[in-house]
Design a protein around this motif. Structure first.
Motif, PDB file in Angstrom:
ATOM      1  N   GLY A  73       2.655   3.377  -6.661  1.00  0.00           N
ATOM      2  CA  GLY A  73       4.060   3.009  -6.832  1.00  0.00           C
ATOM      3  C   GLY A  73       4.483   1.970  -5.823  1.00  0.00           C
ATOM      4  O   GLY A  73       3.662   1.236  -5.276  1.00  0.00           O
ATOM      5  N   ARG A  74       5.790   1.947  -5.595  1.00  0.00           N
ATOM      6  CA  ARG A  74       6.357   0.977  -4.671  1.00  0.00           C
ATOM      7  C   ARG A  74       7.233   1.690  -3.655  1.00  0.00           C
ATOM      8  O   ARG A  74       8.074   2.500  -4.031  1.00  0.00           O
ATOM      9  N   PRO A  75       7.043   1.384  -2.380  1.00  0.00           N
ATOM     10  CA  PRO A  75       7.948   1.943  -1.374  1.00  0.00           C
ATOM     11  C   PRO A  75       9.378   1.456  -1.625  1.00  0.00           C
ATOM     12  O   PRO A  75       9.585   0.387  -2.229  1.00  0.00           O
ATOM     13  N   GLN A  76      10.364   2.200  -1.150  1.00  0.00           N
ATOM     14  CA  GLN A  76      11.760   1.835  -1.364  1.00  0.00           C
ATOM     15  C   GLN A  76      12.092   0.456  -0.807  1.00  0.00           C
ATOM     16  O   GLN A  76      12.901  -0.263  -1.374  1.00  0.00           O
ATOM     17  N   ASN A  77      11.492   0.089   0.294  1.00  0.00           N
ATOM     18  CA  ASN A  77      11.801  -1.191   0.947  1.00  0.00           C
ATOM     19  C   ASN A  77      10.867  -2.324   0.506  1.00  0.00           C
ATOM     20  O   ASN A  77      10.820  -3.373   1.149  1.00  0.00           O
ATOM     21  N   ALA A  78      10.145  -2.149  -0.583  1.00  0.00           N
ATOM     22  CA  ALA A  78       9.136  -3.131  -1.006  1.00  0.00           C
ATOM     23  C   ALA A  78       9.722  -4.521  -1.213  1.00  0.00           C
ATOM     24  O   ALA A  78       9.157  -5.514  -0.757  1.00  0.00           O
ATOM     25  N   GLU A 124       2.873 -15.224  -4.925  1.00  0.00           N
ATOM     26  CA  GLU A 124       3.578 -13.950  -4.969  1.00  0.00           C
ATOM     27  C   GLU A 124       3.064 -13.050  -3.855  1.00  0.00           C
ATOM     28  O   GLU A 124       1.904 -13.122  -3.456  1.00  0.00           O
ATOM     29  N   VAL A 125       3.964 -12.199  -3.390  1.00  0.00           N
ATOM     30  CA  VAL A 125       3.632 -11.165  -2.422  1.00  0.00           C
ATOM     31  C   VAL A 125       4.000  -9.839  -3.072  1.00  0.00           C
ATOM     32  O   VAL A 125       5.087  -9.698  -3.627  1.00  0.00           O
ATOM     33  N   GLU A 126       3.088  -8.887  -3.010  1.00  0.00           N
ATOM     34  CA  GLU A 126       3.331  -7.573  -3.604  1.00  0.00           C
ATOM     35  C   GLU A 126       3.040  -6.499  -2.560  1.00  0.00           C
ATOM     36  O   GLU A 126       1.987  -6.508  -1.931  1.00  0.00           O
ATOM     37  N   TYR A 127       3.996  -5.595  -2.399  1.00  0.00           N
ATOM     38  CA  TYR A 127       3.813  -4.468  -1.474  1.00  0.00           C
ATOM     39  C   TYR A 127       3.892  -3.198  -2.296  1.00  0.00           C
ATOM     40  O   TYR A 127       4.906  -2.915  -2.938  1.00  0.00           O
ATOM     41  N   ALA A 128       2.810  -2.436  -2.321  1.00  0.00           N
ATOM     42  CA  ALA A 128       2.745  -1.259  -3.191  1.00  0.00           C
ATOM     43  C   ALA A 128       1.941  -0.148  -2.524  1.00  0.00           C
ATOM     44  O   ALA A 128       1.267  -0.355  -1.516  1.00  0.00           O
ATOM     45  N   ILE A 129       2.013   1.009  -3.143  1.00  0.00           N
ATOM     46  CA  ILE A 129       1.208   2.147  -2.720  1.00  0.00           C
ATOM     47  C   ILE A 129       0.076   2.304  -3.731  1.00  0.00           C
ATOM     48  O   ILE A 129       0.320   2.401  -4.929  1.00  0.00           O
ATOM     49  N   ASP A 144      -3.536   4.476  -4.241  1.00  0.00           N
ATOM     50  CA  ASP A 144      -4.357   5.599  -3.760  1.00  0.00           C
ATOM     51  C   ASP A 144      -3.810   6.187  -2.460  1.00  0.00           C
ATOM     52  O   ASP A 144      -4.562   6.550  -1.561  1.00  0.00           O
ATOM     53  N   GLY A 145      -2.488   6.246  -2.343  1.00  0.00           N
ATOM     54  CA  GLY A 145      -1.855   6.813  -1.162  1.00  0.00           C
ATOM     55  C   GLY A 145      -1.770   5.897   0.032  1.00  0.00           C
ATOM     56  O   GLY A 145      -1.256   6.280   1.079  1.00  0.00           O
ATOM     57  N   ASN A 146      -2.272   4.653  -0.099  1.00  0.00           N
ATOM     58  CA  ASN A 146      -2.248   3.684   1.006  1.00  0.00           C
ATOM     59  C   ASN A 146      -1.259   2.564   0.715  1.00  0.00           C
ATOM     60  O   ASN A 146      -1.135   2.110  -0.426  1.00  0.00           O
ATOM     61  N   ASN A 147      -0.574   2.085   1.753  1.00  0.00           N
ATOM     62  CA  ASN A 147       0.296   0.919   1.617  1.00  0.00           C
ATOM     63  C   ASN A 147      -0.592  -0.320   1.590  1.00  0.00           C
ATOM     64  O   ASN A 147      -1.447  -0.493   2.460  1.00  0.00           O
ATOM     65  N   VAL A 148      -0.374  -1.168   0.581  1.00  0.00           N
ATOM     66  CA  VAL A 148      -1.195  -2.368   0.415  1.00  0.00           C
ATOM     67  C   VAL A 148      -0.274  -3.576   0.242  1.00  0.00           C
ATOM     68  O   VAL A 148       0.591  -3.595  -0.633  1.00  0.00           O
ATOM     69  N   LEU A 149      -0.477  -4.573   1.087  1.00  0.00           N
ATOM     70  CA  LEU A 149       0.224  -5.845   0.992  1.00  0.00           C
ATOM     71  C   LEU A 149      -0.742  -6.843   0.371  1.00  0.00           C
ATOM     72  O   LEU A 149      -1.789  -7.133   0.947  1.00  0.00           O
TER      73      LEU A 149
END
Length: 164
Positions: free
Chosen positions: A9-14, A38-43, A45-50
């Motif tokens: 998913g996406r963190p609230q502050n993505a 583009e820049v994408e910030y997502a979760i 497999d439980g990890n934050n990925v930029l």
């Protein structure tokens, strides 16, 4: 795993993070000869990925992605726009990446694309044709029925048409 933890998913502050990182890294990436698309910030497999998506007319190799990653890592460390731990990923746009922004369409002029429409045109909500122009307000595609113009707001989805 606690219920509050997400695996995808996406963190609230993505959106805030993506906007900040884009403005921070656009110039350094351009200096390396690439366009930061583009820049994408997502979760994942439980990890934050930029993830940074880059483009170059001549293509993007794995070595290019590594070079960009090494160049932007110190910039991210210095500015520290993300409070939590994350993984940095640099990627090319990919062949079948959806077209979202006017610049995405401009890159694909002269190629075949498929668009999905919110409202049907000639009783069709999906059309495939050659993208002949793109500007700030919309696109023109050439189909077997002639050229058709669409405002971006009428396009629900768009992607390159791939023949196998």
């Amino acid at each position: 795993m606690a219920k509050s933890q997400k695996t995808f998913g996406r963190p609230q502050n993505a959106k805030q993070i993506e906007t900040r990182v884009f403005s921070l890294l656009e110039e350094p990436v351009n200096r390396l000869g690439f366009e930061l698309c583009e820049v994408e910030y997502a979760i994942e497999d439980g990890n934050n990925v930029l993830t940074l998506y880059i483009y170059n007319d001549k293509g993007v190799s794995i070595d290019d992605c590594e070079m960009v990653s090494r160049a932007v890592d110190p910039v991210l460390d210095e500015d520290d726009p993300i409070a939590e731990p994350y993984y940095l990923s640099v990627s090319s746009l990919g062949l079948d990446r959806p077209l979202k922004k006017p610049r995405d369409f401009e890159r694909k002029i002269g190629t075949e694309i498929t668009i999905g429409l919110y409202a049907p045109v000639n009783r069709k909500k999906q059309l495939t044709g050659t993208l002949t122009s793109a500007d700030g307000s919309g696109i023109t595609i050439r189909t077997d029925k002639g050229e058709l113009r669409f405002d971006y707001k009428s396009i629900a989805s768009a992607k390159p048409f791939l023949r196998f």
